[in-house]
Structures are given as C-alpha cells and as structure tokens.
Design an enzyme around this catalytic site. Structure first.
Site, PDB file in Angstrom:
ATOM      1  N   ILE A 311      -7.328  24.126 -42.809  1.00  0.00           N
ATOM      2  CA  ILE A 311      -7.480  25.144 -43.848  1.00  0.00           C
ATOM      3  C   ILE A 311      -6.388  25.006 -44.900  1.00  0.00           C
ATOM      4  O   ILE A 311      -6.650  25.065 -46.104  1.00  0.00           O
ATOM      5  CB  ILE A 311      -7.453  26.556 -43.239  1.00  0.00           C
ATOM      6  CG1 ILE A 311      -8.566  26.700 -42.200  1.00  0.00           C
ATOM      7  CG2 ILE A 311      -7.602  27.605 -44.328  1.00  0.00           C
ATOM      8  CD1 ILE A 311      -9.950  26.503 -42.746  1.00  0.00           C
ATOM      9  N   SER A 333       4.338  19.543 -39.119  1.00  0.00           N
ATOM     10  CA  SER A 333       3.912  18.228 -38.653  1.00  0.00           C
ATOM     11  C   SER A 333       4.213  17.180 -39.719  1.00  0.00           C
ATOM     12  O   SER A 333       3.687  17.252 -40.838  1.00  0.00           O
ATOM     13  CB  SER A 333       2.409  18.228 -38.336  1.00  0.00           C
ATOM     14  OG  SER A 333       1.937  16.908 -38.170  1.00  0.00           O
ATOM     15  N   ALA A 385      -1.017  30.028 -44.129  1.00  0.00           N
ATOM     16  CA  ALA A 385      -2.019  29.457 -43.223  1.00  0.00           C
ATOM     17  C   ALA A 385      -1.403  28.915 -41.945  1.00  0.00           C
ATOM     18  O   ALA A 385      -2.128  28.450 -41.059  1.00  0.00           O
ATOM     19  CB  ALA A 385      -2.787  28.339 -43.945  1.00  0.00           C
ATOM     20  N   LYS A 431     -11.234  36.519 -34.473  1.00  0.00           N
ATOM     21  CA  LYS A 431     -10.740  36.769 -33.105  1.00  0.00           C
ATOM     22  C   LYS A 431      -9.680  37.865 -33.071  1.00  0.00           C
ATOM     23  O   LYS A 431      -9.266  38.300 -31.989  1.00  0.00           O
ATOM     24  CB  LYS A 431     -10.204  35.462 -32.512  1.00  0.00           C
ATOM     25  CG  LYS A 431     -11.305  34.430 -32.292  1.00  0.00           C
ATOM     26  CD  LYS A 431     -10.759  33.090 -31.895  1.00  0.00           C
ATOM     27  CE  LYS A 431     -11.908  32.094 -31.684  1.00  0.00           C
ATOM     28  NZ  LYS A 431     -12.734  31.890 -32.890  1.00  0.00           N
ATOM     29  N   ASN A 469     -15.392  30.803 -37.361  1.00  0.00           N
ATOM     30  CA  ASN A 469     -15.089  29.407 -37.069  1.00  0.00           C
ATOM     31  C   ASN A 469     -15.339  28.531 -38.290  1.00  0.00           C
ATOM     32  O   ASN A 469     -16.287  28.752 -39.038  1.00  0.00           O
ATOM     33  CB  ASN A 469     -15.957  28.918 -35.904  1.00  0.00           C
ATOM     34  CG  ASN A 469     -15.556  29.568 -34.591  1.00  0.00           C
ATOM     35  OD1 ASN A 469     -15.456  30.794 -34.511  1.00  0.00           O
ATOM     36  ND2 ASN A 469     -15.306  28.774 -33.578  1.00  0.00           N
ATOM     37  N   SER A 473     -13.133  21.647 -38.616  1.00  0.00           N
ATOM     38  CA  SER A 473     -11.681  21.788 -38.662  1.00  0.00           C
ATOM     39  C   SER A 473     -11.087  21.176 -37.396  1.00  0.00           C
ATOM     40  O   SER A 473     -11.767  20.998 -36.384  1.00  0.00           O
ATOM     41  CB  SER A 473     -11.285  23.269 -38.767  1.00  0.00           C
ATOM     42  OG  SER A 473     -11.716  23.975 -37.618  1.00  0.00           O
ATOM     43  N   GLU A 572     -11.941  34.097 -23.874  1.00  0.00           N
ATOM     44  CA  GLU A 572     -13.050  33.862 -24.799  1.00  0.00           C
ATOM     45  C   GLU A 572     -14.095  34.964 -24.682  1.00  0.00           C
ATOM     46  O   GLU A 572     -14.306  35.543 -23.611  1.00  0.00           O
ATOM     47  CB  GLU A 572     -13.701  32.508 -24.534  1.00  0.00           C
ATOM     48  CG  GLU A 572     -12.905  31.328 -25.047  1.00  0.00           C
ATOM     49  CD  GLU A 572     -13.707  30.050 -25.025  1.00  0.00           C
ATOM     50  OE1 GLU A 572     -13.578  29.254 -25.969  1.00  0.00           O
ATOM     51  OE2 GLU A 572     -14.457  29.832 -24.055  1.00  0.00           O
TER      52      GLU A 572
END
Length: 582
Positions: A311, A333, A385, A431, A469, A473, A572
């Site tokens: 994203i 990263s 993000a 979520k 979702n 991604s 979940e």
C-alpha cells in the site's frame, strides 16, 4: 518402402526445405521471390501471347512469343523492384499485399504496352497485355498466400500439438489478434465469439463467428485450449462479467490490453497477458477527483511511512504523479526502500518532473528518528501506512505486532500534532471493526489514538481510511493461491464459507489520497464501498479455472488442483465488517 513411409519422408523433406527457406538470408529470399515472380509472369504472358495470336492472327512465331513473354516478365520484375513491392518480408505477407501488386502491375503493364506496341507495330497487341495483367495479379497474389501458408505450417514444431484458441470479440481488435496469434506459431483460431447476433454464422480470417453461449460447450468437449479477450473498449463492468462467466470453465483465459493500458501504458494491442485477479471484481474501480487531489498535493512536502510496502509504495506512485515538491519515503526494510526509490527515480527521469525524492531508513518505533524527520523537513501531509498486518504472524508475535501498530502510530501522530502538520491520514483495516485478533485490536487502538489527536488538534487534520483485503498485496491470499497453483496444488483455504471484501492496490492508494483531500479532520473515518463480500473459495476456483486447470473436488480423483480446507486460524473471522455502531 511402403506408401505411408514415403509420405512421411516426403513431408519431412518438404519441412526441411521450407524451414531452410524460412530462415534463409534476406538476399537469398529476395532472389527466390524474383525467380518465382519471373517464372509466374513468363508463363502467364506466354500463354497470353499464344492465345492472342490464335484469336487475332498476329502471325507471331514461337520465338517471338518466348521473347515477348520473357521481356514482359523482366520489365514487370524490374518495376516491382523499383516500386518497393519486395520490401515486405514474404513470411508476413497477407491479403492486403494485393494492393501493392495492383499498383505495381498497372505501372508495369503500361510500360510493357508501350514498348511492345513499338516493337510489334500492332496496337491490338495490347489485348495480350490486358490478358496478361489480369492473370498476373491473381498469379502473383495467389502464390504468395500459398507460400505463406506452407511456410507457416512448416515453421511450426513437428512435435508440438496445435493450440486451439477462441477469440472473444470479432471486431478489428479480434481480427488483428487472430492474425498475430497464428502468424508463424503453432496456434489455430478455432472460432470467434461475439455478442453481436448479426455476426453469428459469418467468418473472420477463415474462422466461424459463434455466440458466446457456445464457449461452454466447446470447452467441455475439449475443442479449445485458450480464450483470448479482444475487447479493448468494453466497460470495466462488462469485462468483469465476461471474465467471471469464463472463470467458471476449466480453460485458460488471456486478454488484450484495455484502451486505457494502450493509451496510458503504451502497450500494443497484441501484448496479450493473463487475466488479473482485479478483473474479477464485478464493479467499476474508484475514480478519484483528480483536480481535488492535485490541489491537495502540488508543491507540498509529503511523508509516507511504510513507503516500501504494497500500500505504501502504491501511495508513493500516486502522490508523485501529482507533482509534490518533496516526497519522503520512510521504510524499515532496506530492500523495499531500495526498490521503490529506484522505481520512482526512473519515473522522474522519464517524466522530467522536479520532485525531490528523500528515502529514509528506520522504524516508527524509534521516536528520536521520527521526530528528527519532522524537524529536518517541513512536512505538510503524512500518510501513515507502516504497520504489521498479517493476522497469524501478529497473533504469534503479539508484543512486537502491538508495539509497531500502536506505539509506532502514536510516535508519528504525536510528531505531526506537535509540528502542526497540515494533514495526517491513517491507513486502517476492516479487521479493526469488532476485532477478534491482536492485529485488528492493535489497529483499533491506533484508530482511537488518531481520533483523540483529531479532537484536540486545531492545526492538524487527522483522518482515518478503512478498507478490506487488498488483492495481490504482499502476504495476501491471491499471490499464495497463484504460487500453489503453479506448484500443482493443493490450494489451501481456511473455511469454505469464509468471505472477504476485496479492492485493488491502486484503488486503495487513490482512496487514501482522496480521503486526505476531502477530510476536514477531527478523526473522520472514510471507507470504500466495495460492494458485496467475495467467498474466498469461489475466488480460488476462478483462479484455477483461469489457469486452464480443473478443480479436484473432495472425494474425486479427476481434476488438476485440489482445494484443501485447513480450518480458521487463531483470531480469524468468517466475515469481516467495515462499519460498527459506536
């Protein structure tokens, strides 16, 4: 030697000869074309001279006929060479080649007519020229089409089974794609399918045009191996409906580029590609208000945290297109930061836009690094993000996951609040609504923190964006399904009834940016109306079918790819929500 052995030997000899012609140097191929043209024209003109002499009694002797035919053929070949008729490669000649043949033979006929009339002293000899010209056009065009068909057939692999294709769309795009697919390849267009009933029963490029209803029958009978969509100008909704219908069948589906991909992306009509998971969404993509977004971003300093993720990198691509003064990419990263920074620099060089790109390596958990970024750069807009989003991993690493999603959000939001940044946009998730796992709960706490800052900050507009979702991604279901399908299965799904809201990566990026432009602050929550939730098992079945494979149902041995249900993982839910009454 038996007859069938002789036939095989003769076929192999022809294939060897044709392949040698196919791969011959340009000069040798040109000489062969000159020679065949000369022989064709010589034969036509000789027969024409003989018949004309018998009818009109020109009293030509056989030698005169030979000389007349040879001279006329030589003049024609010379004119063909001068007018550029030999420039196109023989291998790619098609029916359109008749037009340069017509033009060149007219020029040659007039020249031959003038010279032969002076030579024979008999104007009536032009009847011979007219007869020769008429048959020359047919002869030259005919041998070329036959040669192309034979060479293409011989150029195909002897061991490869022909691939039969249905092209969906019998317009100009379909015709062009059909010619491109069959040119020198082992592909045959079985038929064209089109929604226009007036075309049904007619032919295109030698293949019949049928109703799309027949595709089901032809696939189930094993008649076709591939369906190619040739619908560049069709609406997104109509394309999605067609793709979803085809996704119910065990046949590989590919598509020509859309009109937008050709105009914006510079793709050619014949750049056939596989169908993307995004094209399965039965709704039009979100169309942003470009003027609103441009006014929001132009000449501003923009910070994107987590700018190397799926994203975050999409937000960076969208932001930089609206000409900000500076784009700061903050990412922990190293490789992800390197990848997006290189991509954007190449884009900036190609577009010549004066955007300052600042890649920064670090973590939002390091409060000192975060505050130093805001001190060194006068930031106008923040898109936050940076987050851990993989539910099972965060469930197994709750402390680290919660710290990143809560404390990291607090550090960035606090720095933006204290430096009076113009706008802060938090990227959240469905979520976070009635969370049942650590990831969702940590994102919900992050939402509350941002809303708290929004209520007490008169200078910074705090906005939240919540969506479901994101297709393709990193770490999402679709790339995993593709990988499992490529390995031969099984495709693993948690539960046959699990449902999710889906959106595309570009949609997510545009929503984030537009929400930031629309939001007045105060902790407003924006979400995308993503239509109806999609059953993940249905999505997996469609991806298997679009790959040209069959689903191996439980209890059956037939089929290619098995779908295995492994049970819901800790935290979940069967169905996600976007809104909650508060």
């Amino acid at each position: 030697m038996r007859d069938w052995q002789l036939k095989i030997k003769a076929r192999k000899q022809f294939q060897h000869f044709a392949e040698s012609v196919f791969m011959a140097p340009r000069q040798a191929a040109l000489f062969a074309t000159f020679f065949v043209d000369f022989l064709t024209l010589f034969g036509i003109f000789f027969v024409g001279a003989y018949l004309s002499d018998g009818v009109f009694a020109f009293n030509l002797i056989i030698l005169d006929m030979y000389l007349l035919a040879a001279f006329s053929a030589a003049v024609c070949v010379w004119v063909f060479l001068a007018t550029g008729m030999y420039r196109p490669m023989l291998r790619y000649n098609d029916a359109v080649v008749i037009f340069p043949i017509l033009g060149s033979t007219i020029c040659a006929g007039l020249l031959v007519s003038l010279v032969v009339t002076l030579w024979c002293g008999e104007p009536a000899i032009n009847i011979f020229i007219g007869i020769g010209w008429f048959f020359a056009v047919g002869g030259l065009h005919g041998w070329r089409l036959v040669a192309v068909a034979l060479l293409n057939k011989a150029g195909r692999s002897k061991d490869e089974v022909a691939r039969h294709v249905i092209i969906y769309g019998a317009g100009r795009a379909g015709a062009a794609i059909g010619e491109a697919l069959t040119q020198g390849t082992n592909t045959k267009v079985y038929c064209y399918a089109d929604d226009n009933r007036n075309l049904h029963g007619r032919t295109l490029n030698g293949a019949k045009i049928v109703s799309p209803i027949r595709i089901d029958e032809l696939v189930n009978k094993g008649k076709v191996d591939l369906v190619v969509l040739a619908l560049p100008a069709t609406s997104t909704l109509r394309r999605a409906a067609i793709i979803n219908q085809l996704a119910e069948l065990p046949v590989r589906v590919e598509t020509a580029p859309t009109l937008e991909e050709m105009l914006v992306g510079g793709q050619a009509l014949t750049d056939i590609r596989g169908v993307s998971a995004e094209e399965l969404l039965s709704r039009d993509p979100v169309t942003p208000d470009l003027q609103l977004v441009t006014d929001e971003l132009r000449s501003k300093t923009v910070l994107v945290t987590g700018g190397g993720g799926s994203i975050g990198s999409a937000i960076c691509r969208a932001v930089i297109a609206h000409q900000p003064a500076k784009l700061i990419i903050f990412e922990q990263s190293e490789f992800a930061l390197y990848s997006i920074e290189r991509e954007l620099r190449e884009w900036l060089m190609a577009s010549s836009q004066p955007v300052q790109l600042v890649p920064l390596l670090g973590s939002t958990l390091d409060k000192g690094v975060v505050e130093r970024i805001f001190d060194e750069h006068v930031v106008d807009i923040v898109y936050h993000a940076a987050a851990y989003k993989h539910v099972p991993l965060v469930e197994m690493n709750p402390v680290v996951g919660a710290a990143n999603n809560i404390l990291g959000t607090y550090h960035v939001a606090s720095a933006a609040h204290s430096r009076k940044v113009g706008k802060f946009v938090l990227i959240s998730t469905d979520k976070a609504v009635r969370p049942t796992n650590v990831m969702g709960a940590s994102k919900r706490v992050g939402e509350r923190l941002v809303q708290a800052f929004g209520h007490e900050s008169p200078d910074t507009g705090f906005v939240l964006v919540r969506f479901g979702n994101v297709l393709d991604s990193a770490g999402s279901a679709v790339p995993l399904f593709r990988e499992q399908i490529a390995r031969g299965g099984p495709v693993t799904i948690t539960d046959p009834d699990v449902e999710r809201y889906f959106m595309t990566i570009p949609e997510a990026a545009e929503l984030v940016i537009q929400a930031g432009a629309m939001g007045a602050g105060g902790g407003e929550i924006f979400h995308l109306d993503m239509g109806e939730p999609v059953k993940v098992a249905d999505l997996a079945r469609k991806l298997i079918h679009l790959s040209g494979l069959r689903v191996r149902e439980p209890g059956h041995r037939s089929g290619d790819i098995e779908i295995k249900f492994v049970g819901l993982r800790p935290g979940e839910k069967l169905v996600e929500e976007l809104l909650v009454d508060e």
